[in-house]
Design a protein around this motif. Structure first.
Motif, PDB file in Angstrom:
ATOM      1  N   MET A   1       0.828  -1.202   0.000  1.00 38.68           N
ATOM      2  CA  MET A   1       0.000   0.000   0.000  1.00 38.68           C
ATOM      3  C   MET A   1       0.864   1.255   0.000  1.00 38.68           C
ATOM      4  SD  MET A   1      -2.999   1.148  -0.206  1.00 38.68           S
ATOM      5  CE  MET A   1      -3.535   2.841  -0.244  1.00 38.68           C
ATOM      6  N   HIS A   2       2.015   1.181   0.630  1.00 42.49           N
ATOM      7  CA  HIS A   2       2.905   2.340   0.658  1.00 42.49           C
ATOM      8  C   HIS A   2       3.361   2.698  -0.755  1.00 42.49           C
ATOM      9  CE1 HIS A   2       2.913   2.439   4.971  1.00 42.49           C
ATOM     10  NE2 HIS A   2       3.327   1.168   5.044  1.00 42.49           N
ATOM     11  N   ARG A   3       3.636   1.701  -1.569  1.00 40.04           N
ATOM     12  CA  ARG A   3       4.070   1.968  -2.949  1.00 40.04           C
ATOM     13  C   ARG A   3       2.929   2.600  -3.755  1.00 40.04           C
ATOM     14  NH1 ARG A   3       5.833  -3.562  -5.149  1.00 40.04           N
ATOM     15  NH2 ARG A   3       6.172  -2.330  -7.034  1.00 40.04           N
ATOM     16  N   ALA A   4       1.693   2.145  -3.511  1.00 40.54           N
ATOM     17  CA  ALA A   4       0.544   2.724  -4.209  1.00 40.54           C
ATOM     18  C   ALA A   4       0.359   4.182  -3.820  1.00 40.54           C
ATOM     19  CB  ALA A   4      -0.715   1.925  -3.897  1.00 40.54           C
ATOM     20  N   GLU A   5       0.561   4.489  -2.528  1.00 43.51           N
ATOM     21  CA  GLU A   5       0.431   5.870  -2.080  1.00 43.51           C
ATOM     22  C   GLU A   5       1.543   6.729  -2.648  1.00 43.51           C
ATOM     23  OE1 GLU A   5       0.432   5.548   2.117  1.00 43.51           O
ATOM     24  OE2 GLU A   5      -1.709   5.044   2.268  1.00 43.51           O
ATOM     25  N   ALA A   6       2.770   6.160  -2.664  1.00 42.80           N
ATOM     26  CA  ALA A   6       3.901   6.920  -3.200  1.00 42.80           C
ATOM     27  C   ALA A   6       3.705   7.250  -4.675  1.00 42.80           C
ATOM     28  CB  ALA A   6       5.196   6.132  -2.992  1.00 42.80           C
ATOM     29  N   ALA A   7       3.106   6.317  -5.405  1.00 45.11           N
ATOM     30  CA  ALA A   7       2.859   6.535  -6.837  1.00 45.11           C
ATOM     31  C   ALA A   7       1.572   7.321  -7.077  1.00 45.11           C
ATOM     32  CB  ALA A   7       2.789   5.192  -7.559  1.00 45.11           C
ATOM     33  N   ASP A   8       0.834   7.595  -5.988  1.00 41.36           N
ATOM     34  CA  ASP A   8      -0.432   8.332  -6.071  1.00 41.36           C
ATOM     35  C   ASP A   8      -1.373   7.694  -7.099  1.00 41.36           C
ATOM     36  OD1 ASP A   8      -2.217  10.253  -5.286  1.00 41.36           O
ATOM     37  OD2 ASP A   8      -1.416  11.831  -6.584  1.00 41.36           O
ATOM     38  N   LEU A   9      -1.506   6.354  -7.015  1.00 42.32           N
ATOM     39  CA  LEU A   9      -2.314   5.627  -7.989  1.00 42.32           C
ATOM     40  C   LEU A   9      -3.789   5.996  -7.905  1.00 42.32           C
ATOM     41  CD1 LEU A   9      -0.794   2.010  -7.929  1.00 42.32           C
ATOM     42  CD2 LEU A   9      -0.295   3.919  -9.470  1.00 42.32           C
ATOM     43  N   ALA A  10      -4.270   6.359  -6.727  1.00 47.48           N
ATOM     44  CA  ALA A  10      -5.688   6.679  -6.582  1.00 47.48           C
ATOM     45  C   ALA A  10      -6.081   7.913  -7.387  1.00 47.48           C
ATOM     46  CB  ALA A  10      -6.037   6.878  -5.113  1.00 47.48           C
ATOM     47  N   ALA A  11      -5.107   8.764  -7.678  1.00 52.85           N
ATOM     48  CA  ALA A  11      -5.398   9.980  -8.442  1.00 52.85           C
ATOM     49  C   ALA A  11      -5.164   9.791  -9.931  1.00 52.85           C
ATOM     50  CB  ALA A  11      -4.537  11.137  -7.940  1.00 52.85           C
ATOM     51  N   ARG A  12      -4.651   8.621 -10.320  1.00 52.27           N
ATOM     52  CA  ARG A  12      -4.346   8.377 -11.729  1.00 52.27           C
ATOM     53  C   ARG A  12      -5.630   8.255 -12.542  1.00 52.27           C
ATOM     54  NH1 ARG A  12       0.733   5.624 -12.165  1.00 52.27           N
ATOM     55  NH2 ARG A  12       0.062   4.810 -14.188  1.00 52.27           N
ATOM     56  N   ARG A  13      -5.550   8.666 -13.770  1.00 52.43           N
ATOM     57  CA  ARG A  13      -6.707   8.633 -14.665  1.00 52.43           C
ATOM     58  C   ARG A  13      -7.233   7.206 -14.827  1.00 52.43           C
ATOM     59  NH1 ARG A  13     -11.203  10.933 -16.752  1.00 52.43           N
ATOM     60  NH2 ARG A  13     -11.530  10.373 -18.942  1.00 52.43           N
ATOM     61  N   GLU A  14      -6.360   6.211 -14.877  1.00 53.64           N
ATOM     62  CA  GLU A  14      -6.792   4.824 -15.047  1.00 53.64           C
ATOM     63  C   GLU A  14      -7.704   4.383 -13.900  1.00 53.64           C
ATOM     64  OE1 GLU A  14      -3.796   5.970 -15.342  1.00 53.64           O
ATOM     65  OE2 GLU A  14      -2.730   5.106 -17.077  1.00 53.64           O
ATOM     66  N   TRP A  15      -7.325   4.718 -12.659  1.00 54.29           N
ATOM     67  CA  TRP A  15      -8.134   4.334 -11.498  1.00 54.29           C
ATOM     68  C   TRP A  15      -9.451   5.117 -11.491  1.00 54.29           C
ATOM     69  CZ3 TRP A  15      -8.407   0.426  -8.419  1.00 54.29           C
ATOM     70  CH2 TRP A  15      -9.103   0.520  -7.201  1.00 54.29           C
ATOM     71  N   GLN A  16      -9.386   6.375 -11.865  1.00 52.41           N
ATOM     72  CA  GLN A  16     -10.584   7.202 -11.878  1.00 52.41           C
ATOM     73  C   GLN A  16     -11.613   6.668 -12.882  1.00 52.41           C
ATOM     74  OE1 GLN A  16     -10.944  10.402 -10.028  1.00 52.41           O
ATOM     75  NE2 GLN A  16      -9.266   9.502  -8.855  1.00 52.41           N
ATOM     76  N   THR A  17     -11.162   6.213 -14.051  1.00 52.77           N
ATOM     77  CA  THR A  17     -12.110   5.694 -15.039  1.00 52.77           C
ATOM     78  C   THR A  17     -12.648   4.322 -14.625  1.00 52.77           C
ATOM     79  OG1 THR A  17     -10.288   4.760 -16.357  1.00 52.77           O
ATOM     80  CG2 THR A  17     -11.076   6.975 -16.939  1.00 52.77           C
ATOM     81  N   LEU A  18     -11.804   3.492 -14.021  1.00 47.00           N
ATOM     82  CA  LEU A  18     -12.263   2.166 -13.603  1.00 47.00           C
ATOM     83  C   LEU A  18     -13.353   2.252 -12.536  1.00 47.00           C
ATOM     84  CD1 LEU A  18      -8.936   0.120 -13.426  1.00 47.00           C
ATOM     85  CD2 LEU A  18     -10.883  -0.333 -14.925  1.00 47.00           C
ATOM     86  N   LEU A  19     -13.294   3.266 -11.696  1.00 46.82           N
ATOM     87  CA  LEU A  19     -14.298   3.439 -10.638  1.00 46.82           C
ATOM     88  C   LEU A  19     -15.376   4.445 -11.016  1.00 46.82           C
ATOM     89  CD1 LEU A  19     -14.237   1.887  -7.915  1.00 46.82           C
ATOM     90  CD2 LEU A  19     -12.041   1.903  -9.099  1.00 46.82           C
ATOM     91  N   HIS A  20     -15.306   4.980 -12.240  1.00 46.59           N
ATOM     92  CA  HIS A  20     -16.302   5.936 -12.740  1.00 46.59           C
ATOM     93  C   HIS A  20     -16.373   7.194 -11.869  1.00 46.59           C
ATOM     94  CE1 HIS A  20     -18.310   3.163 -15.733  1.00 46.59           C
ATOM     95  NE2 HIS A  20     -17.527   2.346 -15.060  1.00 46.59           N
ATOM     96  N   TYR A  21     -15.217   7.647 -11.372  1.00 46.44           N
ATOM     97  CA  TYR A  21     -15.182   8.872 -10.576  1.00 46.44           C
ATOM     98  C   TYR A  21     -15.209  10.100 -11.476  1.00 46.44           C
ATOM     99  CZ  TYR A  21     -13.697   6.181  -6.439  1.00 46.44           C
ATOM    100  OH  TYR A  21     -13.626   5.310  -5.388  1.00 46.44           O
TER     101      TYR A  21
END
Length: 608
Positions: A1-21
């Motif tokens: 989870m630390h690596r995901a936070e460091a890469a800021d994956l939650a803000a990435r366009r790919e994650w945003q489209t997958l969750l329809h944000y």
């Protein structure tokens, strides 16, 4: 989870489209379009991308069943899993991958090589399809022109079976329906849209790369049984398909272009503007279109034979039929067979349909056709609904000036959508009008103030030319505020609810002309009427002619006999013309008589 936070994956366009944000109205955060709690693994996942990402990573280590079609998280949300695995390079020893056999079987059963966006033209008998419909066909490997009906299609639709009457419109506007993505054989959808409802189809091949197509399919797997709030005007079929394409290619920002409404033709225009996204475009005329085009290609004597032949196969033994060339005989027989199948298909439509008995007349006609060892005379079958992207855009604003009983005015008008009878037919269903939220505000010089002249909430007019082989009624319904000027109130308006049902016919002496007559009912409500209302019977008749490709003229007259409330008779007539200066520019002029008051106006219309 630390690596995901460091890469800021939650803000990435790919994650945003997958969750329809997408951003909230105030811009302070995001919210998902998905409204099903089964789509989220965190309690706050609908509005918290970071919490949902953390919960998703934890769930990958579990075998607990989750999702709309319950199964372990790695399989239920396989698009999320595969993207995160690529980004974080999961160690398979610490996080063993699961086989996901159900997904693998589904994926190989689809055998998809490419995707095609399909647009079905407007269907005026269903409010949810007034502006057309879009779906996504998954073309199989090795598919040919003759086998494409066997492909599967992704269709997004609302479950509206429990809503009727006025509540149907209310639920559709306010999100009272639940929408889901569904995978169906393409031939079933073609039967519904093309064969039963006579809607022309246009197919747009999408140039998606193999990784993009796979990502799209993985996400469709995640969305099975997941519910969304369905809205007629925005979160509808067209808009949701754009979000699927954004998942396939996150660099696309298609759905962001539509804030208040997303109509299928407008989404098609947007797609064809994307460099390299759309490939070949193919038309699939509806069965009703094929019948009408073939009937129009007949000579008058052949039309009379076709009308008799539909219910009497013995006509094939008459001298009038025998003297026709064999290819013309074949054309008549194929036309009549198509008409009988089309007519029987319409009777079978609906949940209470029963299997029909054998059609002996069709059998005799088919036997007669098989005796002719020639091809039918060729007829060019062009769809009546042309490619939607070729027409004007649906939103419109206008500026104009004019006079009412000698008093000058300046007018500003605007329309949310869609198309009226005077506008060019390119991209729209001909002889049909659908206007939604059309408003005109005027400034009269002698009164020094702004005044509402008219506000159309909804106007639907359908004027299909009648023919003896497949007659269809013409009809109209109007809801809104209309001008009703009086001597003591020259700019009064009143609420109007009116409709009519009749017939339309076409001629082509010098240019195509459409004639129509619509008996109907009218109800007006306003404080200037005795008793505040009037209601009665009426008749509207008129003609629509097109002298030039970009020039139309519409003349109509309405006679009204008010028998309830304020009684009396009234006559209204109008002559309007529209000259298209380009696809998105037009010059409009109108001359009207409103129960004794005359006015003339002209102005410029701009589409955007």
């Amino acid at each position: 989870m630390h690596r995901a936070e460091a890469a800021d994956l939650a803000a990435r366009r790919e994650w945003q489209t997958l969750l329809h944000y997408r951003p909230t109205a105030d811009g302070a955060g995001v919210v998902s379009d998905a409204d099903d709690p089964r789509f989220f693994l965190a309690p706050t996942g609908k509005t918290d991308p970071d919490a949902e990402l953390a919960a998703t990573l934890r769930a990958f280590f579990s075998t607990d069943a989750v999702g709309g079609d319950p199964q372990p998280a790695q399989c239920a949300f396989i698009a999320r899993y595969r993207w995160l695995k690529r980004e974080l390079e999961f160690d398979d020893r610490r996080l063993p991958p699961q086989s996901c056999e159900r997904f693998q079987h589904w994926f190989h059963e689809l055998n998809a090589e490419s995707a095609t966006l399909v647009f079905t033209s407007a269907y005026l008998n269903n409010p949810a399809s007034l502006f057309g419909h879009t779906l996504l066909r998954l073309d199989r490997r090795g598919q040919t022109e003759h086998t494409r009906l066997l492909a599967y299609a992704i269709n997004y639709a609302a479950n509206d079976t429990a809503s009727h009457g006025l509540m149907y419109a209310v639920d559709g506007i306010t999100g009272g329906f639940k929408g889901t993505f569904d995978l169906q054989p393409y031939y079933k959808l073609v039967r519904t849209y093309s064969d039963l409802e006579s809607r022309d189809l246009w197919e747009y091949r999408l140039n998606l790369s193999p990784p993009q197509l796979q990502r799209l399919l993985e996400h469709v797997w995640e969305l099975r049984e997941i519910q969304f709030d369905y809205y007629f005007f925005r979160e509808n079929c067209a808009w949701q398909l754009l979000t699927l394409l954004e998942v396939a290619d996150p660099t696309l920002r298609l759905s962001d272009e539509f804030t208040l409404w997303a109509l299928p033709p407008d989404t098609i225009r947007l797609l064809v503007q994307q460099p390299g996204l759309v490939g070949a475009i193919t038309a699939r005329p509806a069965r009703g279109t094929v019948i009408r085009r073939r009937y129009q290609a007949l000579h008058p004597d052949e039309r009379r034979l076709a009308q008799r032949l539909t219910d009497d196969p013995a006509i094939t033994a008459t001298p009038a039929f025998a003297q026709l060339a064999p290819e013309r005989q074949a054309l008549l027989l194929e036309l009549v067979l198509d008409q009988r199948l089309h007519r029987r298909g319409g009777k079978l439509k609906g949940k209470n349909a029963t299997v029909p008995v054998a059609d002996e007349i069709a059998h005799q006609l088919l036997t007669a056709r098989n005796r002719l060892a020639v091809a039918a005379a060729p007829v060019v079958i062009d769809p009546y609904a042309t490619q939607p992207e070729t027409g004007h855009t649906s939103r419109r604003i206008g500026f104009g000036f004019g006079q009412r009983n000698g008093t000058g005015f300046v007018e500003l008008n605007a329309r949310a959508s869609y198309h009226d009878l005077l506008e060019p037919d390119a991209g729209y269903t001909p002889d049909a009008q659908i206007e939604l939220l059309n408003i005109a505000i005027r400034y009269y010089q002698d009164r020094n103030r702004l005044k509402l002249d008219r506000l159309t909430v909804l106007d639907i007019t359908s004027l299909p030319p009648v023919n003896a082989l497949s007659p269809r009624p013409a009809w109209r319904i109007h809801v809104g505020w209309e001008p009703y000027p009086r001597p003591n109130c020259p700019d009064c308006t009143a609420f109007n609810l009116s409709g009519g049902l009749g017939l339309a016919a076409e001629t082509g002496w010098r240019w195509r002309t459409l004639w129509f007559a619509l008996p109907g009912l009218a109800f007006d409500y306003g404080g200037d009427f005795a008793g505040n209302y009037r209601a009665g019977l009426g008749m509207t008749a008129g003609t629509l002619l097109q002298p030039l490709a970009g020039w139309k003229v519409l003349a109509s007259v309405s006679w009204l006999d008010y028998r309830w409330g304020e009684t009396g008779t009234a006559i209204r007539w109008s002559i309007g013309q529209n000259l298209a200066l380009g696809r998105d520019w037009a010059l409009r002029a109108d001359w009207r008589a409103l129960e004794g008051t005359h006015e003339f106006g002209m102005g410029l219309r701009i589409y955007f």
